[in-house]
Design an enzyme around this catalytic site. Sequence first.
Site, mmCIF file in Angstrom:
data_model
loop_
_atom_site.group_PDB
_atom_site.id
_atom_site.type_symbol
_atom_site.label_atom_id
_atom_site.label_comp_id
_atom_site.label_asym_id
_atom_site.label_seq_id
_atom_site.Cartn_x
_atom_site.Cartn_y
_atom_site.Cartn_z
ATOM 1 N NE ARG A 174 46.937 17.633 40.395
ATOM 2 C CZ ARG A 174 46.977 17.787 38.980
ATOM 3 N NH1 ARG A 174 46.482 18.711 38.294
ATOM 4 N NH2 ARG A 174 47.277 16.576 38.306
ATOM 5 C CE LYS A 231 51.911 9.539 43.265
ATOM 6 N NZ LYS A 231 51.385 10.632 42.771
ATOM 7 C CD GLU A 274 49.090 9.477 39.833
ATOM 8 O OE1 GLU A 274 49.654 10.427 40.543
ATOM 9 O OE2 GLU A 274 47.988 9.643 39.185
ATOM 10 N NE ARG A 278 42.825 5.726 38.979
ATOM 11 C CZ ARG A 278 43.389 7.178 38.459
ATOM 12 N NH1 ARG A 278 43.316 7.595 37.281
ATOM 13 N NH2 ARG A 278 43.515 7.987 39.642
ATOM 14 C CG ASP A 300 42.613 10.831 41.834
ATOM 15 O OD1 ASP A 300 42.617 11.201 42.809
ATOM 16 O OD2 ASP A 300 43.542 11.291 40.860
ATOM 17 C CD GLU A 356 43.658 16.528 41.382
ATOM 18 O OE1 GLU A 356 44.033 16.135 42.622
ATOM 19 O OE2 GLU A 356 44.050 15.993 40.327
ATOM 20 C CG HIS A 370 39.191 10.734 35.693
ATOM 21 N ND1 HIS A 370 39.926 11.629 34.947
ATOM 22 C CD2 HIS A 370 39.807 10.324 36.737
ATOM 23 C CE1 HIS A 370 40.831 11.785 35.573
ATOM 24 N NE2 HIS A 370 41.220 10.987 36.630
#
Length: 672
Positions: A123, A241, A245, A289, A318, A346, A474
Amino acid sequence: MRKYLSFALAAFLFAACASSARPVEQDGTDLWLAAGRPYETVLASVQTGIDPALPAEGFHIYDKDGKRFIQAGSEAGLRYGVYALQRAEALGQAGPGMDLQEKPFYDIRLLNHWDNLDDTVERGYAGLSMWEWTATEIPEARIRHYGELCASIGLNGSVLNNVNSNPLVLDAEHIARVAKIADILREYGIKTYLSIKWTSPIALSGLKSGDPLDPKVRQWWKDKAAEIYAAIPDFGGFLVKANSEGQAGPQDYGRTHADGANMLAEALAPYGGIVMWRAFVYAPTSPDRANQAVEEFLPLDGQFADNVIIQIKNGPVDFQPREPFSPLFGRLKKTKMMVEFQVTQEYLGFSNHLAFHGTTWEECLDSDTYRDGEGSTVAKMVTAIAGVANTGQDPNFCGYVFAQANWYAYGRLAWNPELSAEQIADEWVRQTFLKPEGMKDKAFEKKFVEPVKDILMASREAVVDYEMPLGLHHLFGGTHYGPAPWERLGRPDWTPAYYHKADSAGIGFDRTRDGSGNVDQYNEPLASTFNDLETCPENLLLWFHHLPWDYKLSSGKALWDEICLHYDQGIQTVEGFRKTWQELKPYVSPALWAETDRKLTIQASDARWWRDACVGYFQTFSGRPLPADVEPLRTPIDSLIYRSIQSDRLGMPQHDEAGDPIIMMPRRFRRP
Ligand code: GCW
């Protein structure tokens, strides 16, 4: 006649004034330090001293007996004081009798670099990694320049590598390299941190497991911490993290986030290091989510070690153009929290679109979580702050001049979250753009500073309008640059259809008590405010509600019409920016003017692409015509659906000479 003459004279004088003002050549490589006196000159002009009674990073600038003094709690505080004076000078606020005493609101004020060891930047839209991992030598001059920039806005820590980490960052060669970078950053009051890969003990030393309760694993991390601190005695700690993901984590071994974080915390504690454990977790199987961070972290409240901080993105999904704040900020009571903002754009047009985030972050920081009663703002709930950097090897660091404003705004808010976005915008414009030679201060203020500030202040809302207004979110295609509301293939929570839920009956994600129940993750009165259609803020309407196309908004207009009007408004606002920028040409360096002109041309075209794709696609469900007063669609949906923008090998979107996106069919639809 006399009247005519004096008018003619005035016109002549005005023209002479305007033509005598010559823009100063600038290329953007000085960022916001352009207008101030050099640091060394400012330092040499004052008497300095360390006063241990002052807060460690705090300073006091004052005048006494005709002299100017800066007293500070430490060397770092002194540096902040000198930069504060430099800023005050550039802003015309450093006159005789100056008295300014400050200290940072948060102790930990970090940039998170998502830089990979192969020099790509996840990103990143400003070239390859500014750390040049693959080069033989570290880029010392650039690191020093970065150190000055960070220190000038009060940032005091950098996580050098991507949260999607490569285990090799912890091998001996990389630790030695990181130590060299840390040696330079230290001179600017900046601590160095690293993102770690959960499976490092397996990848680097062949251990069989990454189980945080396995004594061998625990010992491995203790040894690793000892090795790092031997090379970097003031190393800041780890950013993690995990179980997110596709990244491995303690849950793979039947353990919790707390087990994992605490194991690392124990390894770092003897040296004063911290663990920043990210709450960015979500599973493809979940119906919402936005609910997942609270679901996973609330049961662990109180179980984390003292030197663990949970790092929470500003919104529950996000970094979307607009999200409500993450409900987790209002729920954890016995756990330290930090907020994570995204400085890199992003989801807001990369470094092509002008989108000033001062207003985005102000909105989040000022949001009341009601955790401890009224006034429990996000700013007060967190004890530290992180921003995902927008830096790269580009000589101007950020891709183009207006992207630099976000780095500046982030640093200023990290220092003082009570600053207003408007004040920050004002400061940035005055420090970044040099006043043309021969132009009076007042004229510069009126003709340049004010209009540019207005652009900055309106810019984020413009992006919200032309990308995803009224709480939509999104709607992105693959690289997160362009629209793809039609996308429904693949992992559901990565596809726009999961979020907009458009059908012939209506649009929006039902997060009310009849839907996913997300509203109840917020404290009252917010839970009911969001749940109730009458009180839910309109700019979050479709975030919390699924509504029929003919639902009437406060304007009296139908939802469908309002959606179209917002997209149109976004386009018109950007067209307004373009017009203003044309008028500003006489006052800006030709290089900076042309660069921004091209970006605004791209942004205006992209805005229409967004509108054509989203309005055109949603129209296939609503079956309604566009309201009469909006610009007609430029491209029919049949020519856009399933198509995306052509990108180069680093994922940078491609536009033609006219600034229009180069739209193409993705490979999966093309004939072999
Ligand atoms: O926003 C998403 C990005 C990923 C990123 C992830 C995260 C580093 O699309 O590129 O990965 O968030 O924050 O971990």
